[in-house]
Write a protein that holds these residues in place. Structure first.
Motif, PDB file in Angstrom:
ATOM      1  N   LYS A 185       1.567  -1.141   0.254  1.00  0.00           N
ATOM      2  CA  LYS A 185      -0.138   0.039  -0.523  1.00  0.00           C
ATOM      3  C   LYS A 185       0.750   1.237  -0.095  1.00  0.00           C
ATOM      4  N   LEU A 186       1.868   1.100  -0.238  1.00  0.00           N
ATOM      5  CA  LEU A 186       3.180   2.719  -0.442  1.00  0.00           C
ATOM      6  C   LEU A 186       2.611   2.982  -1.291  1.00  0.00           C
ATOM      7  N   PRO A 187       2.942   4.751  -1.538  1.00  0.00           N
ATOM      8  CA  PRO A 187       2.570   5.646  -2.915  1.00  0.00           C
ATOM      9  C   PRO A 187       3.254   4.870  -3.752  1.00  0.00           C
ATOM     10  N   LYS A 188       2.753   5.139  -4.757  1.00  0.00           N
ATOM     11  CA  LYS A 188       3.404   4.389  -6.017  1.00  0.00           C
ATOM     12  C   LYS A 188       4.109   5.129  -6.671  1.00  0.00           C
ATOM     13  N   ILE A 189       3.839   6.493  -6.979  1.00  0.00           N
ATOM     14  CA  ILE A 189       5.133   7.299  -7.415  1.00  0.00           C
ATOM     15  C   ILE A 189       5.783   7.434  -6.622  1.00  0.00           C
ATOM     16  N   PRO A 190       6.204   7.537  -5.793  1.00  0.00           N
ATOM     17  CA  PRO A 190       7.828   8.054  -4.850  1.00  0.00           C
ATOM     18  C   PRO A 190       8.128   6.836  -4.879  1.00  0.00           C
ATOM     19  N   VAL A 191       7.387   5.583  -4.634  1.00  0.00           N
ATOM     20  CA  VAL A 191       8.422   3.760  -4.870  1.00  0.00           C
ATOM     21  C   VAL A 191       9.115   3.816  -6.543  1.00  0.00           C
ATOM     22  N   LEU A 192       8.341   4.608  -7.677  1.00  0.00           N
ATOM     23  CA  LEU A 192       8.668   4.524  -8.362  1.00  0.00           C
ATOM     24  C   LEU A 192       9.527   4.763  -8.959  1.00  0.00           C
ATOM     25  N   LEU A 193       9.893   6.451  -8.801  1.00  0.00           N
ATOM     26  CA  LEU A 193      10.191   7.338  -8.961  1.00  0.00           C
ATOM     27  C   LEU A 193      12.004   7.238  -8.566  1.00  0.00           C
ATOM     28  N   ILE A 194      11.603   6.877  -7.532  1.00  0.00           N
ATOM     29  CA  ILE A 194      13.216   6.643  -6.715  1.00  0.00           C
ATOM     30  C   ILE A 194      13.296   4.837  -6.601  1.00  0.00           C
ATOM     31  N   THR A 195      12.880   4.361  -7.124  1.00  0.00           N
ATOM     32  CA  THR A 195      13.689   3.296  -8.585  1.00  0.00           C
ATOM     33  C   THR A 195      14.395   3.361  -9.261  1.00  0.00           C
ATOM     34  N   LEU A 196      13.208   4.613 -10.455  1.00  0.00           N
ATOM     35  CA  LEU A 196      14.422   3.974 -11.558  1.00  0.00           C
ATOM     36  C   LEU A 196      15.203   4.962 -11.593  1.00  0.00           C
ATOM     37  N   ALA A 197      15.277   6.209 -10.712  1.00  0.00           N
ATOM     38  CA  ALA A 197      16.674   7.190 -10.693  1.00  0.00           C
ATOM     39  C   ALA A 197      17.555   5.823 -10.115  1.00  0.00           C
ATOM     40  N   VAL A 198      17.435   4.989  -8.619  1.00  0.00           N
ATOM     41  CA  VAL A 198      18.585   4.156  -7.830  1.00  0.00           C
ATOM     42  C   VAL A 198      18.894   3.145  -9.417  1.00  0.00           C
ATOM     43  N   MET A 199      17.792   2.994 -10.549  1.00  0.00           N
ATOM     44  CA  MET A 199      18.402   1.581 -11.010  1.00  0.00           C
ATOM     45  C   MET A 199      19.057   2.289 -11.953  1.00  0.00           C
ATOM     46  N   GLY A 200      19.219   3.401 -12.477  1.00  0.00           N
ATOM     47  CA  GLY A 200      19.825   3.986 -13.630  1.00  0.00           C
ATOM     48  C   GLY A 200      21.427   4.021 -13.082  1.00  0.00           C
ATOM     49  N   VAL A 201      21.458   4.966 -11.987  1.00  0.00           N
ATOM     50  CA  VAL A 201      22.815   5.337 -11.169  1.00  0.00           C
ATOM     51  C   VAL A 201      23.993   3.765 -10.804  1.00  0.00           C
ATOM     52  N   VAL A 256      10.317  -4.205  -2.764  1.00  0.00           N
ATOM     53  CA  VAL A 256       9.651  -3.209  -2.610  1.00  0.00           C
ATOM     54  C   VAL A 256       8.284  -2.849  -4.032  1.00  0.00           C
ATOM     55  N   PHE A 257       9.291  -2.603  -5.052  1.00  0.00           N
ATOM     56  CA  PHE A 257       8.929  -2.158  -6.001  1.00  0.00           C
ATOM     57  C   PHE A 257       7.802  -3.108  -6.719  1.00  0.00           C
ATOM     58  N   LEU A 258       8.825  -4.573  -6.128  1.00  0.00           N
ATOM     59  CA  LEU A 258       7.658  -5.563  -6.934  1.00  0.00           C
ATOM     60  C   LEU A 258       6.348  -5.641  -6.067  1.00  0.00           C
ATOM     61  N   PHE A 259       6.405  -5.455  -4.930  1.00  0.00           N
ATOM     62  CA  PHE A 259       4.946  -5.583  -4.311  1.00  0.00           C
ATOM     63  C   PHE A 259       4.203  -4.566  -4.705  1.00  0.00           C
ATOM     64  N   CYS A 260       5.032  -3.145  -4.638  1.00  0.00           N
ATOM     65  CA  CYS A 260       3.541  -2.170  -4.972  1.00  0.00           C
ATOM     66  C   CYS A 260       2.752  -2.472  -6.183  1.00  0.00           C
ATOM     67  N   PHE A 261       3.514  -3.372  -6.733  1.00  0.00           N
ATOM     68  CA  PHE A 261       3.573  -2.695  -8.486  1.00  0.00           C
ATOM     69  C   PHE A 261       2.842  -3.817  -9.469  1.00  0.00           C
ATOM     70  N   VAL A 262       3.515  -5.081  -9.042  1.00  0.00           N
ATOM     71  CA  VAL A 262       2.078  -6.395  -9.012  1.00  0.00           C
ATOM     72  C   VAL A 262       1.972  -6.653  -9.342  1.00  0.00           C
ATOM     73  N   PRO A 263       0.299  -6.469 -10.009  1.00  0.00           N
ATOM     74  CA  PRO A 263      -1.387  -6.391  -9.516  1.00  0.00           C
ATOM     75  C   PRO A 263      -1.457  -7.950  -8.677  1.00  0.00           C
ATOM     76  N   ASP A 264      -2.142  -7.408  -8.000  1.00  0.00           N
ATOM     77  CA  ASP A 264      -3.033  -8.936  -7.207  1.00  0.00           C
ATOM     78  C   ASP A 264      -4.235  -9.080  -7.575  1.00  0.00           C
ATOM     79  N   ARG A 265      -4.401  -9.737  -8.816  1.00  0.00           N
ATOM     80  CA  ARG A 265      -5.314 -10.561  -9.949  1.00  0.00           C
ATOM     81  C   ARG A 265      -4.342 -11.397 -10.242  1.00  0.00           C
ATOM     82  N   SER A 266      -5.331 -12.705 -11.229  1.00  0.00           N
ATOM     83  CA  SER A 266      -4.956 -13.538 -12.754  1.00  0.00           C
ATOM     84  C   SER A 266      -5.066 -12.493 -13.944  1.00  0.00           C
ATOM     85  N   LEU A 267      -3.364 -12.855 -14.284  1.00  0.00           N
ATOM     86  CA  LEU A 267      -2.634 -12.222 -15.333  1.00  0.00           C
ATOM     87  C   LEU A 267      -3.207 -12.921 -16.535  1.00  0.00           C
ATOM     88  N   PRO A 268      -3.431 -12.697 -18.205  1.00  0.00           N
ATOM     89  CA  PRO A 268      -3.835 -13.916 -18.363  1.00  0.00           C
ATOM     90  C   PRO A 268      -2.419 -14.075 -19.615  1.00  0.00           C
TER      91      PRO A 268
END
Length: 351
Positions: A185-201, A256-268
């Motif tokens: 339930k963490l706020p997705k936008i901050p998690v996304l931005l931090i993750t992208l920045a860290v992965m880039g560096v 943390v990024f995975l648990f924030c952004f991977v959907p909790d439903r059956s994916l096709p």
């Protein structure tokens, strides 16, 4: 791997925890695709180097975390340690070593991906004891940071990786479903931005050679030993500890990024494929090794604009093919037969 051997744990009695299934599938996709890419010379192209670097920072740490999460019942871990991990390791590691010319005599020095089965065997045996040790998480982190600083502990019994990835297993073991729900339930936008920045560096550091792409997999001396072909690092003792500590932090962030952004439903595309991951994990290696021959015979394919799409397509295909219910059932029947052959049920007390 608990997430491979027992892939059907539900988070609650009412609703299946699809997110865990989906993450498991994505991680195994990473494993297969990365192994496809590393059949080529990944150093010739910065994009492939960065992709493999990112994959190694998230895939096995997240697998270790999930394995620990589903290993909370220490009293029940002993039997699964043997029949879910040690027996498959002995069978499939030996077959792979014999076919591809590795040393089959040293049976407790794993080849290729099979190290994880041996590590899981060790972790399962230790689970109950680990649960009873105070401050086990900081202690495990301290040991993991120091390993390799003095001497190479080697690959016997997969010790280097068993110690190095143990903190992720312990974190998963200690976290409750409520704890994980807070992460989800963490706020997705901050998690996304931090993750992208860290992965880039982190990707940039890898391309520049500051961080070695295999550093997470080989716990050898930080200071390179002259003339030792296995010594791939030239870090000072302090730099080695700092880089590994940063690695743990970044891998934790990616989990943390995975648990924030991977959907909790059956994916096709995944459906229930995340519940049948043991056979793809055990057998994809044979397909991967043969792909190396393909690149040798058809050198034109050994370019990033071919190897990346081929890796993606083959990973999806192998997950589907080797994850077929019939193969999964065949594997379960084989393990059940071996268990009945070797395991003696405890005698029940007489009334």
């Amino acid at each position: 791997m608990e997430t491979l051997a027992s892939p059907a744990p539900a988070a609650t009695a009412k609703k299946r925890w699809y997110r865990a299934d989906n993450i498991r599938w994505i991680l195994l996709f990473n494993v297969i695709a990365e192994h496809m890419l590393t059949q080529t010379d990944i150093t010739y192209n910065w994009l492939i180097t960065v992709i493999v670097c990112w994959s190694r920072m998230i895939t096995m740490p997240a697998f270790c975390f999930l394995s620990g999460y589903f290993s909370k019942k220490g009293d029940k871990c002993y039997q699964s340690a043997i029949f879910d991990f040690l027996i498959p390791y002995l069978i499939f590691n030996s077959i792979f070593a014999l076919i591809f010319g590795s040393s089959a005599a040293d049976i407790f020095t794993p080849t290729f991906v099979y190290w994880y089965l041996l590590s899981m065997f060790c972790w399962k045996l230790m689970t109950k004891a680990l649960q009873q040790i105070k401050y086990i998480l900081p202690l495990s982190i301290a040991v993991a940071l120091l390993v390799g600083g003095l001497n190479d502990i080697g690959h016997f019994l997969s010790l280097s990786r068993t110690i190095g990835f143990l903190p992720f297993y312990i974190v998963g073991m200690k976290m409750s479903r409520e704890d994980v729900a807070k992460v989800e339930k963490l706020p997705k936008i901050p998690v996304l931005l931090i993750t992208l920045a860290v992965m880039g560096v982190w990707g940039w550091l890898n391309v520049k050679g500051v961080y070695h792409i295999d550093f997470y997999y080989y716990w050898e001396p930080y200071a390179g030993v002259a003339g030792d072909p296995l010594s791939m690092f030239s870090y000072s003792f302090l730099k080695g500890i700092i880089l590994r500590a940063l690695g743990y932090v970044i891998s934790g962030l990616l989990i943390v990024f995975l648990f924030c952004f991977v959907p909790d439903r059956s994916l096709p595309i995944i459906r229930d494929g995340g519940t049948r991951t043991m056979v793809p994990y055990l057998l994809h290696t044979y397909f991967i090794m043969n792909m190396g021959y393909l690149y040798s015979f058809v050198p034109a394919l050994d370019h990033w604009y071919f190897t990346i799409p081929i890796a993606v397509v083959m990973a999806v295909f192998l997950l589907w093919l080797l994850g077929l219910p019939a193969l999964d059932q065949l594997y379960k029947d084989l393990m059940s037969f071996i268990k009945k052959l070797l395991y003696k049920e405890p005698d029940m007390p007489k009334a």
